[in-house]
Write an enzyme that holds these catalytic residues in place. Structure first.
Site, PDB file in Angstrom:
ATOM      1  N   THR A 153       0.860  -1.186  -0.157  1.00  0.00           N
ATOM      2  CA  THR A 153       0.057  -0.181  -0.136  1.00  0.00           C
ATOM      3  C   THR A 153       0.896   1.132   0.070  1.00  0.00           C
ATOM      4  OG1 THR A 153      -0.380  -0.433   2.368  1.00  0.00           O
ATOM      5  CG2 THR A 153      -1.885  -1.064   1.123  1.00  0.00           C
ATOM      6  N   ASP A 154       0.195   2.376  -0.234  1.00  0.00           N
ATOM      7  CA  ASP A 154       0.849   3.769  -0.244  1.00  0.00           C
ATOM      8  C   ASP A 154       0.733   4.293   1.065  1.00  0.00           C
ATOM      9  OD1 ASP A 154       1.161   3.344  -3.078  1.00  0.00           O
ATOM     10  OD2 ASP A 154      -1.100   3.788  -3.350  1.00  0.00           O
ATOM     11  N   SER A 165       0.763   8.754   4.961  1.00  0.00           N
ATOM     12  CA  SER A 165       0.525   8.796   3.516  1.00  0.00           C
ATOM     13  C   SER A 165       1.686   9.089   2.624  1.00  0.00           C
ATOM     14  CB  SER A 165      -0.667   9.800   3.362  1.00  0.00           C
ATOM     15  OG  SER A 165      -1.011   9.941   2.153  1.00  0.00           O
ATOM     16  N   ARG A 166       1.826   8.135   1.829  1.00  0.00           N
ATOM     17  CA  ARG A 166       2.984   8.263   0.693  1.00  0.00           C
ATOM     18  C   ARG A 166       2.565   9.205  -0.325  1.00  0.00           C
ATOM     19  NH1 ARG A 166       3.874   2.733   2.169  1.00  0.00           N
ATOM     20  NH2 ARG A 166       5.416   2.589   3.863  1.00  0.00           N
ATOM     21  N   VAL A 167       1.442   9.657  -0.416  1.00  0.00           N
ATOM     22  CA  VAL A 167       1.100  10.632  -1.402  1.00  0.00           C
ATOM     23  C   VAL A 167       1.219  11.913  -0.874  1.00  0.00           C
ATOM     24  CG1 VAL A 167      -0.940  11.573  -2.701  1.00  0.00           C
ATOM     25  CG2 VAL A 167      -0.603   9.042  -2.551  1.00  0.00           C
TER      26      VAL A 167
END
Length: 472
Positions: free
Chosen positions: A304-305, A330-332
């Site tokens: 997951t991101d 959150s990698r976004v």
């Protein structure tokens, strides 16, 4: 022939999963009790498919897309294969549009974007499903508001809730909450409860993914909740052991990582050339005694991101949602936030992380200097602001207003036990008396000097009325 439908007679079908020299391993879909030894099995030449389309919205279906809600047949003449290749790198584009969950700590610190895969992880009964249900309710409210306002620019987000291995009473409760919040017209519920066969539980999330892909392929946005992939992995382990596949770590089959990766890779935001649609995935994983280093949790974390980690300790302290700021990411990041939220939430995560560290240090009872004490006091107040009742998502423009007040010291003047009261009354004041200001923030999506001045005037006015109310 692998993944092909097999006709077993008596109206029963199966799915070919094992091909060996002398036999074919088939998992049975539907009522297996009518099967007889010595019966004939035939290949159908078809892959397993489920109905898709707008006709499924507002319905509760099983793994095969058959209705469970007693509202008549599904209105759909299109079917998608349950197993499908994920969009390749060329077809994708970067995540930049937000999914407004309505949960302030998430929208401020761990933002989710359309096309992202954000894991919700924690022990049982820490509020994992609640976060997802709140998000679904938030989307339904935003969709309805945009429809009522005739806003052509707003992209509606349709939700799919996949219940895997849950008690039927739990699934019924979720449906009741969604109906009460009037969110069902924008939601599909795929139910494969604990009483279902392991086959159905294993296939349920793939059926949900196929339904979501129809929206993505037609330039729309879908949100899928997989509740939960721990039970999904257990169902797949059952299927694999019955098919005599060798077991690996924790008795799971060796390809359980591939099982979850090929499911979650189907979540994407595709580029304009390919329809500009998206599928956002919120997989849920249940940990045992907070052990995120077990096999299935580490697998899904790596796919997951980012993850939202819920802590039992925080939950029992009354901090709900019980989000661990230190372990959640959150990698976004801020790419999935509107500019106004970035402006007011930039420092909050750092301040909270510092607070948690200093609070642990302060337990030893040593005298603290003024700066450290101020940081701890501010952290306590932010924690109060971030507490939120379940099934009550807050619109993003209202979140921006509250966080602006936090950033500009309005809550620092209050005793900690009165922060929540201040916030509740302030939100009520902004909603009823300053609705034009909130609408402007929602439309502009950025805080310019004029809006900041209006927010200051609004909170100054509110402080006077609130103090007047409290003195009486």
């Amino acid at each position: 022939m692998l993944n092909e439908m097999i006709d077993l007679g008596h109206g029963i079908t199966g799915l070919a999963l094992n091909l060996e020299e002398s036999e074919v391993g088939v998992i049975i879909l539907g009522d297996y009790t009518r099967l007889e030894e010595g019966g004939e099995a035939r290949t159908t030449g078809k892959l397993l498919q489920v109905p898709v389309g707008m006709g499924l919205l507002g319905r509760v279906v099983n793994t095969l897309g058959e209705p469970l809600d007693g509202k008549g047949p599904i209105k759909s003449d299109v079917a998608y294969p349950v197993e499908k290749m994920a969009p390749g790198i060329i077809r994708r584009q970067s995540v930049s549009q937000p999914v407004q969950t309505g949960i302030m700590p998430i929208d401020a610190m761990i933002p989710i974007g359309r096309g992202q895969r954000e894991l919700i992880i924690g022990d049982r009964s820490t509020g994992k499903t609640t976060i997802c249900i709140d998000t679904i309710i938030s989307q339904a409210r935003l969709n309805r508001a945009a429809e009522a306002a005739g806003n052509q620019d707003y992209r509606p987000l349709y939700s799919i809730y996949v219940a895997i291995g849950q008690k039927q009473s739990t699934v019924a409760r979720v449906i009741a909450v969604l109906e009460e919040a009037d969110a069902m017209p924008y939601t599909i519920v795929v139910a494969s409860p604990a009483s279902d066969s392991a086959t159905n539980q294993y296939l349920a999330p793939f059926a949900g993914a196929a339904m979501g892909e129809w929206f993505m392929d037609h330039g729309m946005d879908a949100l899928i909740v997989y509740d939960d992939l721990s039970k999904h992995a257990v169902a797949y382990r059952q299927v694999s052991l019955v098919l005599k596949r060798p077991s690996g770590r924790e008795a799971f089959p060796g390809d359980v990582f591939y099982l979850h990766s090929r499911l979650l890779e189907r979540a994407a935001r595709v580029s304009e050339k390919y329809g500009n649609g998206s599928v956002t995935a919120l997989p849920i994983i249940e940990t045992q005694a907070g052990d995120v280093s077990a096999y299935i949790p580490t697998n899904v974390i790596s796919i997951t991101d980012g993850q939202i980690y819920l802590e039992s300790d925080l939950f029992y302290q009354g901090i709900r949602p019980a989000i661990s700021v230190g372990l959640s990411v959150s990698r976004v990041g801020s790419a999935a936030q509107i500019k106004a939220m970035k402006q007011v939430a930039g420092q909050v995560k750092g301040e909270l992380a510092q607070f948690r560290e200093l609070a642990a240090f302060a337990q030893f009872g040593s005298d603290l200097d003024a700066k450290t004490q101020a940081q701890i006091d501010r952290g306590k107040r932010i924690m109060e602001v971030f507490k939120q009742p379940q099934y009550n998502p807050i619109p993003v423009e209202l979140q921006v207003g509250v966080l602006w007040a936090v950033q500009n010291g309005y809550v620092d003047r209050l005793p900690v036990e009165r922060v929540k009261e201040f916030q509740t009354k302030a939100m009520e004041f902004l909603t009823t008396r300053k609705s034009e200001l909130l609408a402007t923030i929602g439309k502009e999506k950025v805080l310019n000097d004029t809006l900041k001045a209006e927010l200051k005037a609004a909170f100054d006015e509110f402080e006077q009325t609130w103090e007047g109310l409290t003195k009486r």
